[in-house]
Design an enzyme around this catalytic site. Structure first.
Site, mmCIF file in Angstrom:
data_model
loop_
_atom_site.group_PDB
_atom_site.id
_atom_site.type_symbol
_atom_site.label_atom_id
_atom_site.label_comp_id
_atom_site.label_asym_id
_atom_site.label_seq_id
_atom_site.Cartn_x
_atom_site.Cartn_y
_atom_site.Cartn_z
ATOM 1 N N HIS A 94 -7.370 3.463 1.571
ATOM 2 C CA HIS A 94 -6.579 3.067 2.743
ATOM 3 C C HIS A 94 -5.370 2.248 2.298
ATOM 4 O O HIS A 94 -5.494 1.271 1.557
ATOM 5 C CB HIS A 94 -7.467 2.247 3.676
ATOM 6 C CG HIS A 94 -6.879 1.960 5.015
ATOM 7 N ND1 HIS A 94 -6.854 2.883 6.038
ATOM 8 C CD2 HIS A 94 -6.292 0.841 5.513
ATOM 9 C CE1 HIS A 94 -6.289 2.338 7.113
ATOM 10 N NE2 HIS A 94 -5.928 1.102 6.813
ATOM 11 N N MET B 74 1.954 0.496 10.052
ATOM 12 C CA MET B 74 2.103 -0.539 11.093
ATOM 13 C C MET B 74 3.579 -0.900 11.128
ATOM 14 O O MET B 74 4.001 -1.979 10.730
ATOM 15 C CB MET B 74 1.224 -1.747 10.748
ATOM 16 C CG MET B 74 -0.248 -1.500 11.021
ATOM 17 S SD MET B 74 -1.318 -2.612 10.106
ATOM 18 C CE MET B 74 -1.406 -1.733 8.555
ATOM 19 N N SER C 88 -9.487 -0.745 1.496
ATOM 20 C CA SER C 88 -8.087 -1.062 1.794
ATOM 21 C C SER C 88 -7.423 -1.801 0.636
ATOM 22 O O SER C 88 -7.820 -2.916 0.275
ATOM 23 C CB SER C 88 -7.996 -1.912 3.063
ATOM 24 O OG SER C 88 -6.651 -2.291 3.249
ATOM 25 N N ASP D 62 -11.037 0.003 11.642
ATOM 26 C CA ASP D 62 -10.274 -0.790 10.672
ATOM 27 C C ASP D 62 -10.212 -2.259 11.084
ATOM 28 O O ASP D 62 -9.628 -2.585 12.120
ATOM 29 C CB ASP D 62 -8.852 -0.197 10.585
ATOM 30 C CG ASP D 62 -8.009 -0.833 9.499
ATOM 31 O OD1 ASP D 62 -8.522 -1.657 8.736
ATOM 32 O OD2 ASP D 62 -6.803 -0.476 9.424
ATOM 33 N N GLY D 63 -10.814 -3.110 10.245
ATOM 34 C CA GLY D 63 -10.709 -4.550 10.448
ATOM 35 C C GLY D 63 -12.050 -5.239 10.530
ATOM 36 O O GLY D 63 -12.859 -4.946 11.418
ATOM 37 N N GLY D 64 -12.314 -6.114 9.562
ATOM 38 C CA GLY D 64 -13.532 -6.936 9.603
ATOM 39 C C GLY D 64 -14.828 -6.169 9.419
ATOM 40 O O GLY D 64 -15.895 -6.642 9.813
ATOM 41 N N GLY E 75 -9.118 -9.683 6.100
ATOM 42 C CA GLY E 75 -10.017 -10.840 6.155
ATOM 43 C C GLY E 75 -10.240 -11.444 7.526
ATOM 44 O O GLY E 75 -10.745 -12.557 7.631
ATOM 45 N N GLY F 289 -11.619 -3.820 3.512
ATOM 46 C CA GLY F 289 -10.694 -4.515 2.609
ATOM 47 C C GLY F 289 -11.396 -5.634 1.886
ATOM 48 O O GLY F 289 -11.881 -5.467 0.756
ATOM 49 N N GLY G 98 -2.260 -6.720 10.909
ATOM 50 C CA GLY G 98 -1.323 -7.607 10.221
ATOM 51 C C GLY G 98 -1.905 -8.294 9.005
ATOM 52 O O GLY G 98 -1.182 -8.578 8.051
ATOM 53 N N PHE G 99 -3.221 -8.530 9.028
ATOM 54 C CA PHE G 99 -3.823 -9.292 7.934
ATOM 55 C C PHE G 99 -5.225 -8.775 7.612
ATOM 56 O O PHE G 99 -5.943 -8.333 8.507
ATOM 57 C CB PHE G 99 -3.927 -10.785 8.315
ATOM 58 C CG PHE G 99 -2.599 -11.373 8.703
ATOM 59 C CD1 PHE G 99 -1.725 -11.862 7.740
ATOM 60 C CD2 PHE G 99 -2.202 -11.395 10.040
ATOM 61 C CE1 PHE G 99 -0.481 -12.368 8.100
ATOM 62 C CE2 PHE G 99 -0.957 -11.907 10.415
ATOM 63 C CZ PHE G 99 -0.095 -12.398 9.439
ATOM 64 N N HIS H 139 -1.787 4.043 6.647
ATOM 65 C CA HIS H 139 -1.767 3.437 7.990
ATOM 66 C C HIS H 139 -0.428 2.729 8.173
ATOM 67 O O HIS H 139 -0.190 1.681 7.574
ATOM 68 C CB HIS H 139 -2.952 2.450 8.057
ATOM 69 C CG HIS H 139 -3.058 1.672 9.324
ATOM 70 N ND1 HIS H 139 -3.882 0.562 9.438
ATOM 71 C CD2 HIS H 139 -2.463 1.825 10.550
ATOM 72 C CE1 HIS H 139 -3.784 0.072 10.664
ATOM 73 N NE2 HIS H 139 -2.926 0.801 11.349
ATOM 74 N N ASP I 116 -2.089 0.194 3.686
ATOM 75 C CA ASP I 116 -1.517 -0.465 4.871
ATOM 76 C C ASP I 116 -0.042 -0.764 4.668
ATOM 77 O O ASP I 116 0.318 -1.573 3.808
ATOM 78 C CB ASP I 116 -2.245 -1.792 5.126
ATOM 79 C CG ASP I 116 -3.644 -1.596 5.691
ATOM 80 O OD1 ASP I 116 -3.773 -0.846 6.675
ATOM 81 O OD2 ASP I 116 -4.583 -2.187 5.138
ATOM 82 N N MET J 28 -8.487 -0.037 15.911
ATOM 83 C CA MET J 28 -8.342 -1.352 15.267
ATOM 84 C C MET J 28 -9.412 -2.292 15.809
ATOM 85 O O MET J 28 -9.531 -2.486 17.015
ATOM 86 C CB MET J 28 -6.962 -1.953 15.546
ATOM 87 C CG MET J 28 -5.787 -1.319 14.822
ATOM 88 S SD MET J 28 -5.864 -1.271 13.017
ATOM 89 C CE MET J 28 -6.205 -2.964 12.578
ATOM 90 N N MET K 211 3.187 -2.452 6.335
ATOM 91 C CA MET K 211 3.575 -3.415 7.389
ATOM 92 C C MET K 211 5.043 -3.782 7.223
ATOM 93 O O MET K 211 5.488 -4.072 6.113
ATOM 94 C CB MET K 211 2.732 -4.681 7.260
ATOM 95 C CG MET K 211 1.241 -4.434 7.341
ATOM 96 S SD MET K 211 0.351 -5.971 7.126
ATOM 97 C CE MET K 211 -1.341 -5.388 7.187
HETATM 98 C C1 DX5 Z 1 -5.177 -4.920 9.024
HETATM 99 C C2 DX5 Z 1 -5.218 -3.690 8.162
HETATM 100 C C3 DX5 Z 1 -6.548 -3.440 7.569
HETATM 101 C C4 DX5 Z 1 -7.018 -4.489 6.590
HETATM 102 C C5 DX5 Z 1 -8.514 -4.541 6.695
HETATM 103 O O1 DX5 Z 1 -3.985 -4.961 9.710
HETATM 104 O O2 DX5 Z 1 -4.877 -2.553 8.920
HETATM 105 O O3 DX5 Z 1 -6.602 -2.159 6.955
HETATM 106 O O4 DX5 Z 1 -6.652 -4.217 5.266
HETATM 107 O O5 DX5 Z 1 -8.985 -5.594 5.920
HETATM 108 P P1 DX5 Z 1 -10.409 -6.256 6.179
HETATM 109 O O6 DX5 Z 1 -11.438 -5.183 5.927
HETATM 110 O O7 DX5 Z 1 -10.451 -7.374 5.183
HETATM 111 O O8 DX5 Z 1 -10.428 -6.739 7.607
HETATM 112 ZN ZN ZN Z 2 -5.281 -0.516 8.026
#
Ligand code: DX5
Ligand code: ZN
Length: 214
Positions: free
Chosen positions: A31, A66, A6, A173-175, A143, A195, A140-141, A64, A33, A135, A35
C-alpha cells in the site's frame, strides 16, 4: 483476507530494505499513500518515490491517492508502477469519468470514502469499481485508532455488493491490527491495510502472518 502493508510506516531512509522485506513476506499487496498537503493535512511522497519503490517491489502496487485533482496524475501513476489506483470520493467532482480514466490506463480502479461518507453514495458506480477502500481513520497519518463504526459500513457495503452481484473488493485502511481484523473479516472485508501494526512490530513478517491466520 489480503494484507497490504503501508509503506507510510516504513523507514524512508531504508526503503529498498523494507520493500525487499515485504517481498519476502506473505503479503500480496503493498500500500502506497500519496498525500498532497491539501486534501489531507500531511505530505508523504509522490511520483519519483513511487517509481523507486516499483523497481524493487514484487507485490501488487496498491496506490492510495489522498490528493485533489487526481485525474491530472492518472497516467503518471501508471508510469510509476501502480497496479491499483484509488481516488477519494470526496476529491472527485466527476467520479464516473475518473474511474473510466483509471481503467483506460490498464489499472484496477478503486474509490476511497472518508469516515463521514456513507457507503450509499457509491451505489451508482459500484458496478464499475474493482475496489472500495473504507477509511477507518481520518486520512493523513499512520498510527491512529480504528473507528469502530467502520464495521457497520463494511457490512452495509458487503450487502450492496452481493445484492448487485458485483465482484468489488472491500479494503479497510487505518488502525488495523490482528484483533480488529477478526471482526473486519466477519463483516466482509477482503483486504486490510496495515501500517504501524506491521512496520512497528518487532517481527513484521510474523505480524503479517498473524492477520493471514485469522
Ligand atoms: C492514512 C493512510 C493509511 C496509513 C495506515 O491516511 O491512508 O494507509 O498508512 O496506517 P496505520 O495502519 O498505522 O493506521
Ligand atoms: Zn492508505
Amino acid at each position: 483476507m489480503i494484507v497490504s502493508p503501508s509503506v507510510l510506516s516504513a523507514d524512508f531512509a531504508n526503503l529498498e530494505r523494507d520493500v525487499k522485506m515485504i517481498n519476502q513476506s506473505n503479503a500480496e499487496w503493498l500500500h502506497i499513500d500519496i498525500m498532497d498537503g491539501v486534501f489531507v493535512p500531511n505530505i508523504s511522497f509522490g511520483l519519483p518515490v513511487t517509481q523507486a519503490i516499483s523497481k524493487h517491489c514484487t507485490k501488487v502496487m496498491d496506490v492510495h491517492l489522498m490528493i485533489v485533482n487526481p485525474d491530472q496524475y492518472i497516467a503518471a501513476f501508471k508510469e510509476a508502477g501502480a497496479h491499483i489506483l484509488t481516488v477519494h470520493y470526496e476529491a472527485c467532482t466527476h467520479l464516473h469519468r475518473t474511474i473510466q480514466n483509471i481503467k483506460s490506463h490498464g489499472m484496477k480502479a478503486g474509490v476511497a470514502i472518508n469516515p463521514h461518507t456513507p457507503v450509499s453514495v457509491l451505489e451508482d458506480v459500484l458496478q464499475d469499481l474493482d475496489l472500495v477502500l473504507v477509511m477507518s481513520v481520518n486520512p493523513g497519518f499512520g498510527g491512529q485508532s480504528f473507528i469502530p463504526r467502520t464495521l457497520d459500513k463494511v457490512k452495509a457495503l458487503k450487502r450492496m455488493i452481493v445484492e448487485r452481484g458485483c465482484s468489488t473488493l472491500i479494503e479497510i485502511d487505518g488502525g488495523v491490527n490482528a484483533d480488529n481484523a477478526v471482526d473486519l473479516k466477519k463483516a466482509g472485508a477482503d483486504v486490510v491495510v496495515a501500517g504501524n501494526f506491521v512496520f512497528k512490530h518487532n517481527n513484521p513478517i510474523e505480524a503479517i502472518d498473524s492477520i493471514y491466520s485469522i
